[in-house]
Structures are given as structure tokens and as C-alpha cells.
Design an enzyme around this catalytic site. Sequence first.
Site, PDB file in Angstrom:
ATOM      1  N   GLU A 164     -13.233   1.172  -6.727  1.00  0.00           N
ATOM      2  CA  GLU A 164     -13.948   0.378  -5.711  1.00  0.00           C
ATOM      3  C   GLU A 164     -15.426   0.226  -6.046  1.00  0.00           C
ATOM      4  O   GLU A 164     -16.074  -0.712  -5.605  1.00  0.00           O
ATOM      5  CB  GLU A 164     -13.789   1.028  -4.337  1.00  0.00           C
TER       6      GLU A 164
ATOM      7  N   CYS B  41      -0.232   3.932  -6.731  1.00  0.00           N
ATOM      8  CA  CYS B  41      -1.351   3.545  -5.862  1.00  0.00           C
ATOM      9  C   CYS B  41      -1.799   2.178  -6.336  1.00  0.00           C
ATOM     10  O   CYS B  41      -1.899   1.929  -7.547  1.00  0.00           O
ATOM     11  CB  CYS B  41      -2.492   4.547  -5.969  1.00  0.00           C
TER      12      CYS B  41
ATOM     13  N   HIS C  70      -4.536   0.692  -6.456  1.00  0.00           N
ATOM     14  CA  HIS C  70      -5.795   0.561  -7.201  1.00  0.00           C
ATOM     15  C   HIS C  70      -5.661   0.906  -8.678  1.00  0.00           C
ATOM     16  O   HIS C  70      -6.468   0.484  -9.489  1.00  0.00           O
ATOM     17  CB  HIS C  70      -6.855   1.501  -6.621  1.00  0.00           C
TER      18      HIS C  70
ATOM     19  N   CYS D 117       0.881  -1.171   0.000  1.00  0.00           N
ATOM     20  CA  CYS D 117       0.000   0.000   0.000  1.00  0.00           C
ATOM     21  C   CYS D 117       0.918   1.221   0.000  1.00  0.00           C
ATOM     22  O   CYS D 117       1.780   1.341   0.878  1.00  0.00           O
ATOM     23  CB  CYS D 117      -0.864  -0.020   1.262  1.00  0.00           C
TER      24      CYS D 117
HETATM   25  N1  DGL Z   1      -3.877   1.153  -1.134  1.00  0.00           N
HETATM   26  C1  DGL Z   1      -3.848   2.588  -1.188  1.00  0.00           C
HETATM   27  C2  DGL Z   1      -2.542   3.062  -1.832  1.00  0.00           C
HETATM   28  O1  DGL Z   1      -1.851   2.330  -2.511  1.00  0.00           O
HETATM   29  C3  DGL Z   1      -5.018   3.144  -1.953  1.00  0.00           C
HETATM   30  C4  DGL Z   1      -6.332   2.973  -1.235  1.00  0.00           C
HETATM   31  C5  DGL Z   1      -6.481   3.821   0.005  1.00  0.00           C
HETATM   32  O2  DGL Z   1      -6.521   5.060  -0.089  1.00  0.00           O
HETATM   33  O3  DGL Z   1      -6.566   3.225   1.077  1.00  0.00           O
HETATM   34  O4  DGL Z   1      -2.191   4.202  -1.663  1.00  0.00           O
END
Ligand code: DGL
Length: 275
Positions: free
Chosen positions: A157, A191, A193, A72
Site C-alpha cells: 500500500e 491475500c 495484495h 478479499c
Molecule cells: N484484501 C485483504 C485480503 O485479501 C488484504 C488487505 C486487508 O488486510 O484488508 O486478505
Amino acid sequence: MQSPIGVFDSGYGGLTVLKEIVNKLPQYDYIYLGDNARSPYGNRSFDTVYHYTLECVQWFFQQGCSLVILACNTASAKALRTIQQNDLPGIGTDKRVLGVIRPTTEIIGNFSESGSVGILATNGTVASQSYPVEIDKFFPGLKVYQEACPMWVPLVENNEYDSHGADYFVKKNLHSLFDKGENIDVVLLACTHYPLLKEKIEEHLPVGVKLLSQGEIVADSLSEYLRRHPEIESQCSKNGRKVFYTTDATEDFDNHATTFFGEAVQSIHLDLDSQ
Ligand code: DGL
């Protein structure tokens, strides 16, 4: 005693990273934890992301994991350094926590001929300045332009990554990025996502600009890390098993997981309060 490698994300996004890790290193066992009940982390404060991430990392250690990957960007940007420097020494010298930012910043400059790169990420990752600071260590002088894309995670999402709404926001953020740095010739999806939006992003990217996702980069870096650290590698169990936990409803996690991971999963609910 041998144990699985822990892979952590605020929610589903880290599954895009786990997918590439499993492709590259299928022999190991993995435990994935998505803190869906408290995601998204992207707009949360430094302190909140740090406390949530630390709580989850401690849970992995309770499960016996020696190595935890923060898959993450927001957690890597806001919590990793404090955990490594302040918390790990008190937890155990045989425990390791790695993030996704370092492996990417180590190589990003190799892809750029113009000397300008673009970073697309959450508000939290951009505000932390982790990418410009880390990139400067490996590629001093490389120009780094950042763009926060706060609408992209909700689009993904809500299964809207192929919609006209996605076109609108992808175009808007790319225009804004290229207004800041016209010579950018490499764009990083910083990120977990964003790989789901890759096709849309490619449609709207200026011709000749390279688009990098982190999954494969992180998988290659982990493989290299395990080769260089036999003392950690020998603690990783190797039965090719994967177990998935979510702090929210398992049904919802399982439905989304197919999209992010590319195969069906059956997750287990984790109540962190009862740990
Ligand atoms: N997993 C988060 C990232 O890579 C994106 C999702 C979130 O904001 O929790 O920054």
C-alpha cells in the site's frame, strides 16, 4: 432485471482479482467497492470483519446486484459463511455471495507432488484456519503450512513492494514458512495484495516451488459457476462496463488503482453512513 456483478474488497487488493475476472469475462458489467476507509481488515476481529462485510454486501444488493464476489481473503475467511448461512436466506433467495477461498482450495492439491503446500496470508486469514479446513475437504492428507505476513500489505500500500524493505520481509516470512514445512512444493498467495510482490517472492523461493496467485483461479471458477447456473447468469448485465466505488478519498483510490488494476480508473466516493 439484469444487473452488474459486485466485486468487494477491503481496499485496493481485490482489483488484482477483478483484473483477471475482466480478462476472462469482459462481456459483463461490474461494480467494485473498496472499503478503504476501514481497511486493512487483516488484523481485525471476526465480528468486525463480518459486520463491515455484511454492510457492504447489503449495499451491493441495494444497487440491484444479484451476485457479489468477496475478492478479499480476510472477508471470505471471516464473513462469507455467516452471510451465506444466516443473512442471505432473509435477504432473498435469488441473491448469491461467493468468496475466493473455495475456488483455490478445490484445486491446490493438484499442483503438489510432495503433498505439502504453503499458504501466505494475513493474520486474520491464518487465524481463521479456513485454508487448512477447506483444503482437507478436497485433499485429505495434504499437509498445509501457513505463514502470516502482516507487513506485506502495508509494504504494497505504501508502494514499497520493490524496495530493500520488501526483500527483508519477504525473505523473513518465506524462511519461516519453509522452516515449518521443508517439503512444500506449492505456495499460494492467499491475500489479494500479494501478487504485487510476486517478483520479489519468486526471487527468494526455493528452486522448483510453484507459486500460485488467485486472480486467474477465481476468474476460471466464476466462469464455470455462471455456466452451471444459467438462472444467475441470465440476471447479469452485459455491456462491458465497470464502475468503481471507494469508502475513502477517490484521489488516493485512483492513484493506487492503476498499480493494482493495470489501468486508470475514476472512482466514486461512497459514504456508507448516509445509505
Ligand atoms: N484484501 C485483504 C485480503 O485479501 C488484504 C488487505 C486487508 O488486510 O484488508 O486478505
